[in-house]
Design a protein around this motif. Structure first.
Motif, PDB file in Angstrom:
ATOM      1  N   THR A   1     -13.267 -47.629  -0.320  1.00 53.56           N
ATOM      2  CA  THR A   1     -13.180 -48.725   0.650  1.00 53.56           C
ATOM      3  C   THR A   1     -12.257 -49.820   0.150  1.00 53.56           C
ATOM      4  OG1 THR A   1     -15.515 -48.252   0.976  1.00 53.56           O
ATOM      5  CG2 THR A   1     -14.618 -50.155   2.142  1.00 53.56           C
ATOM      6  N   ILE A   2     -12.402 -50.161  -1.128  1.00 51.27           N
ATOM      7  CA  ILE A   2     -11.546 -51.210  -1.695  1.00 51.27           C
ATOM      8  C   ILE A   2     -10.076 -50.809  -1.591  1.00 51.27           C
ATOM      9  CG2 ILE A   2     -10.883 -52.346  -3.860  1.00 51.27           C
ATOM     10  CD1 ILE A   2     -13.798 -52.348  -4.663  1.00 51.27           C
ATOM     11  N   VAL A   3      -9.802 -49.531  -1.941  1.00 51.24           N
ATOM     12  CA  VAL A   3      -8.413 -49.066  -1.923  1.00 51.24           C
ATOM     13  C   VAL A   3      -7.845 -49.072  -0.504  1.00 51.24           C
ATOM     14  CG1 VAL A   3      -6.961 -47.028  -2.269  1.00 51.24           C
ATOM     15  CG2 VAL A   3      -8.547 -47.727  -4.041  1.00 51.24           C
ATOM     16  N   SER A   4      -8.630 -48.614   0.462  1.00 49.04           N
ATOM     17  CA  SER A   4      -8.070 -48.578   1.817  1.00 49.04           C
ATOM     18  C   SER A   4      -7.921 -49.986   2.384  1.00 49.04           C
ATOM     19  CB  SER A   4      -8.908 -47.686   2.732  1.00 49.04           C
ATOM     20  OG  SER A   4     -10.252 -48.025   2.648  1.00 49.04           O
ATOM     21  N   ASP A   5      -8.814 -50.898   1.973  1.00 46.68           N
ATOM     22  CA  ASP A   5      -8.643 -52.294   2.371  1.00 46.68           C
ATOM     23  C   ASP A   5      -7.330 -52.847   1.826  1.00 46.68           C
ATOM     24  OD1 ASP A   5     -10.955 -52.247   3.717  1.00 46.68           O
ATOM     25  OD2 ASP A   5     -12.136 -53.401   2.265  1.00 46.68           O
ATOM     26  N   TYR A   6      -7.065 -52.488   0.560  1.00 49.97           N
ATOM     27  CA  TYR A   6      -5.828 -52.968  -0.056  1.00 49.97           C
ATOM     28  C   TYR A   6      -4.612 -52.416   0.682  1.00 49.97           C
ATOM     29  CZ  TYR A   6      -1.921 -53.330  -3.279  1.00 49.97           C
ATOM     30  OH  TYR A   6      -0.692 -53.584  -3.820  1.00 49.97           O
ATOM     31  N   ASN A   7      -4.642 -51.113   0.966  1.00 51.21           N
ATOM     32  CA  ASN A   7      -3.500 -50.491   1.643  1.00 51.21           C
ATOM     33  C   ASN A   7      -3.252 -51.121   3.012  1.00 51.21           C
ATOM     34  OD1 ASN A   7      -2.920 -48.799  -0.460  1.00 51.21           O
ATOM     35  ND2 ASN A   7      -4.232 -47.144   0.309  1.00 51.21           N
TER      36      ASN A   7
END
Lengths: 465, 299
Positions: free
Chosen positions: A73-79
């Motif tokens: 979730t954190i990574v896709s939020d960042y992307n």
């Protein structure tokens, strides 16, 4: 006709066999030299590959289960938050497995831009020569690392250089069964802080049914990390040369007073029948606590929230116990940090750095802390309202943070820096296990010490120190 | 003169064709078997860096260290005990099951499927199930023991029981395979031999000793050899159940190799152990062919 067919078949086999051979050759020899030349090509290629024209930043991690979900979730939020970089998170198994895989590709163009490595792999990574200290970007960016929790970032600071960015950090805590405390006539709000109090409480908590003990007082996982922590909390060093921080460690020092205190405690309590040997599996010791087999045990702070949620009784969390009359020094951080590979395209490194900055922001850290129980490496997160609300519901989480914040910064609590840590932990575990077979605490420690000393000597010879 | 040349040409060309036929297997063996083998032998003479590159030639120092190391001696002992625990019991059990399943009664297909079903379980999955059953706090074995008022055991945590516990689960995993092969062997025995025996009126034991076992001996020999090699190379169940512990009591050589190579990054030492294991298995297999095969009766 038949002959033709056989020949063709053989020909095909020959070609596939040869090509696989030349492929592996490539990997071995030419890739190193090619890495720099092709990396720029790769970057442009991947740029074209991703639809939105973003630079791809590969991130290897070792977060399984629900931790992986949170991280994804954190990574896709960042992307979604920016349009320059696309972080691709790939799960690579346990810390050990991930490190082994990294080891095979380190220094080649297949290496991930960001690599998550556990704390004891720090020295190993530093010496590998295939990583880029994040200090370079901290300096270039004038990034203020004072916003990080000092006790956490210290671990990854070697000779004044910040090598990696702390990410998921945890410390050990004492977890106890409040209902069992009340039933035994103990004060559930006043858990034991010293060895003598621990022994006394354990005696009262131990319940016997014929020849079987249905409830033990205390248990420690047979895992080197807990031993290191119990030594450090007394201010003891694991190895010489200030835990290997001022010079390369030559010999272990855990077989002195501090280590002996720990081993004597375990040995005494085991012989008293108040200590439960729960083996080497985290799942087993947690099952033992949840099923009421043991009333107190040591766990990682990252396990607190799950434990409070799944226990059918009231769960209390407290600091690590210390020997009577000793001063409390504090805990070493555990967990892992994010490392950047060297020899990558400048733009990929920038992307990796940008992601690291994003991850250490207060908002992301608050989320991370609440979802997993790992510490926020950015203490500003604790002032956010979301955190305060959850702390109301789970006051146990706050105890873990306090224990870390009361830690005195010293070489003892910075943790040891040796490259043979995995091996050292195995030897310590064997020594712990020998206590349950009636071994003498000092002899068990000395045995482990001499074996680790040999490994240290060999490692030092090889690295030329 | 002309004929001679022709003959030579024929032998040469047939040698070439022969080599061509062999080429695929030689290539595959070479790449995946011989090259790694010689590389292992080579690495065992070196101290290696963490990436497994040879750094310093040390001759036989890795081997000398192993022979002096109490930890390696424990490994050897654990490996031999493991073979001893698993192979004989496993084969006798499989043989008994195969003899039972060889009877022609109604519904025997169901039992044959049941007895061989463990062959379809992966080592990892079955190990996880066994681990739950062995769990000292919540496992079924300790629940049974305490239900019949016996002291509970720390199955996988007590150095005296850990290896036996792993061996029990291994026997369970391997019996399906041995059972299937032995049953196949039993089905191949000529029915007329038993008819003759019935006419002669001999007893069941006599039939078993003098007809079934001799006729089954080639199959039994195969199963014994394969089981011993398999036991020497057991890895998955040890990795999952005990991780080589407690006190290295289940640290069999294959697991020690894995730990040294992939956890401690000491590839030289791991290679030296691999070389020793290779010779160990080679020796046992040669011994089997020299001694065991004499008792084998080929039809």
């Amino acid at each position: 006709m038949k002959k033709m067919f056989t020949f063709m078949l053989m020909f095909v086999l020959l070609i596939t066999a040869c090509s696989s051979e030349s492929d592996s050759d490539n990997n071995d020899t030419t890739e190193d030299t090619n890495a720099e030349q092709t990396s720029s090509n790769d970057a442009t290629e991947t740029k074209e590959d991703t639809e939105s024209g973003k630079t791809e930043v590969v991130f290897w991690h070792a977060m399984g289960g629900n931790l992986e979900e949170t991280l994804t979730t954190i990574v896709s939020d960042y992307n979604a938050s920016q349009s320059d970089y696309e972080v691709v998170a790939i799960f690579q198994g346990s810390y050990e497995e991930a490190l082994t895989k990294f080891n095979t590709v380190a220094g080649t163009s297949d290496a991930p831009a960001i690599m998550q490595t556990f704390e004891v792999g720090t020295k190993y990574m530093v010496e590998s020569g295939n990583i880029q200290p994040v200090q370079k970007f901290i300096d270039a960016d004038s990034y203020d690392i004072n916003q990080w929790e000092k006790n956490i970032s210290n671990y990854y600071n070697v000779d004044g250089t910040q090598y990696s960015m702390p990410f998921n950090s945890s410390t050990p805590v004492l977890i106890y069964n409040k209902d069992a405390f009340t039933a035994a006539g103990l004060d559930a709000e006043n858990p034991p802080m010293t060895y003598s109090a621990l022994k006394e409480a354990s005696q009262k908590l131990t319940i016997q049914d014929g020849s079987n003990t249905t409830q033990y007082g205390f248990s420690v996982l047979n895992y080197g990390w807990f031993f290191e922590q119990l030594v450090a909390v007394q201010g003891g060093h694991f190895v010489d040369n200030d835990n290997g921080r001022t010079a390369s460690a030559q010999e272990v020092t855990f077989n002195q007073d501090e280590g002996l205190n720990v081993f004597t405690l375990i040995s005494d309590m085991y012989n008293d029948g108040t200590y439960y040997n729960s083996g080497t599996s985290w799942d087993d010791i947690r099952a033992a606590f949840l099923s009421g087999k043991t009333a107190m045990y040591l766990d990682s702070s990252a396990g607190v929230k799950a434990m409070v949620d799944s226990a059918e009784f009231e769960v209390g969390v407290s600091y690590l116990p210390i020997p009577d009359g000793k001063e409390r020094e504090g805990v070493i951080i555990g967990g892992a940090s994010l490392w950047m590979s060297s020899g990558l395209d400048e733009e990929i490194q920038q992307g990796a750095w940008d992601f690291m900055k994003y991850v250490s922001s207060a908002e992301v850290q608050a989320d991370w802390h609440l979802q997993t129980g790992y510490f926020a490496i950015n203490p500003a997160a604790y002032d956010l309202d979301v955190v305060k609300e959850v702390w109301e519901a789970y006051p146990q989480l706050k105890v873990t943070v306090n224990q870390l914040r009361e830690t005195k910064s010293s070489t003892a609590t910075q943790g040891a820096l040796i490259s043979v840590f995995p091996e050292a932990r195995q030897k310590v575990v064997s020594a712990m296990e020998s206590l349950y077979q009636g071994a003498d605490p000092q002899q068990a420690l000395d045995q482990a010490a001499s074996e680790i000393n040999r490994a240290l000597e060999k490692a030092n010879k090889l690295s030329g120190n | 003169m002309k004929r001679k040349i022709n003959k030579k040409r024929i032998t040469r060309s047939s040698f070439g064709a022969g080599m061509l036929y062999l080429l695929p297997s030689i290539l595959l063996f070479g790449i995946f078997l011989f090259y790694p083998m010689f590389k292992t032998l080579y690495l065992s003479l070196f101290w290696t860096d963490t990436q497994g590159n040879p750094v310093q030639y040390v001759g036989l120092e890795n081997f000398m260290y192993l022979f002096e190391s109490p930890s390696f001696m424990t490994s050897i002992k654990a490996t031999l005990l493991f073979v001893l625990y698993t192979v004989p019991v496993g084969i006798v059990l499989a043989l008994i099951l195969a003899l039972l399943a060889n009877e022609n009664v109604k519904g025997i297909g169901f039992f044959r499927t049941m007895f061989s079903s463990t062959i379809g379980m992966s080592v990892a999955a079955s190990s996880v199930i066994w681990m739950l059953m062995y769990n000292p706090a919540i496992g079924i074995f300790n629940k049974i023991l305490s239900a019949i008022h016996l002291p509970e055991l720390q199955w996988l945590l007590d150095p005296d029981y850990a290896l036996i516990s792993v061996a029990i689960s291994t026997i369970w995993m391997n019996t399906g395979f041995s059972f299937l092969i032995l049953l196949g062997g039993l089905q191949n025995i000529d029915e007329r031999l038993y008819e003759n025996a019935r006419i002669a009126g001999v007893g069941t034991w006599y039939k078993l000793r003098n007809i079934t076992l001799p006729m089954l001996s080639p199959t039994l020999f195969f199963v014994v050899t394969v089981s011993i090699i398999g036991a020497f190379q057991s890895f998955g169940q040890i990795d999952i159940l005990t991780g080589g512990g407690p006190m290295e009591s289940t640290n069999v050589i294959v697991y020690a190799i894995y730990k040294d190579a992939f956890i401690n990054y000491d590839v030289g030492l791991a290679s030296a152990q691999a070389v020793l294991l290779f010779f160990c298995i080679l020796f046992v297999t040669i011994l089997q062919f020299k001694i065991g095969e004499r008792r084998v009766h080929y039809q």
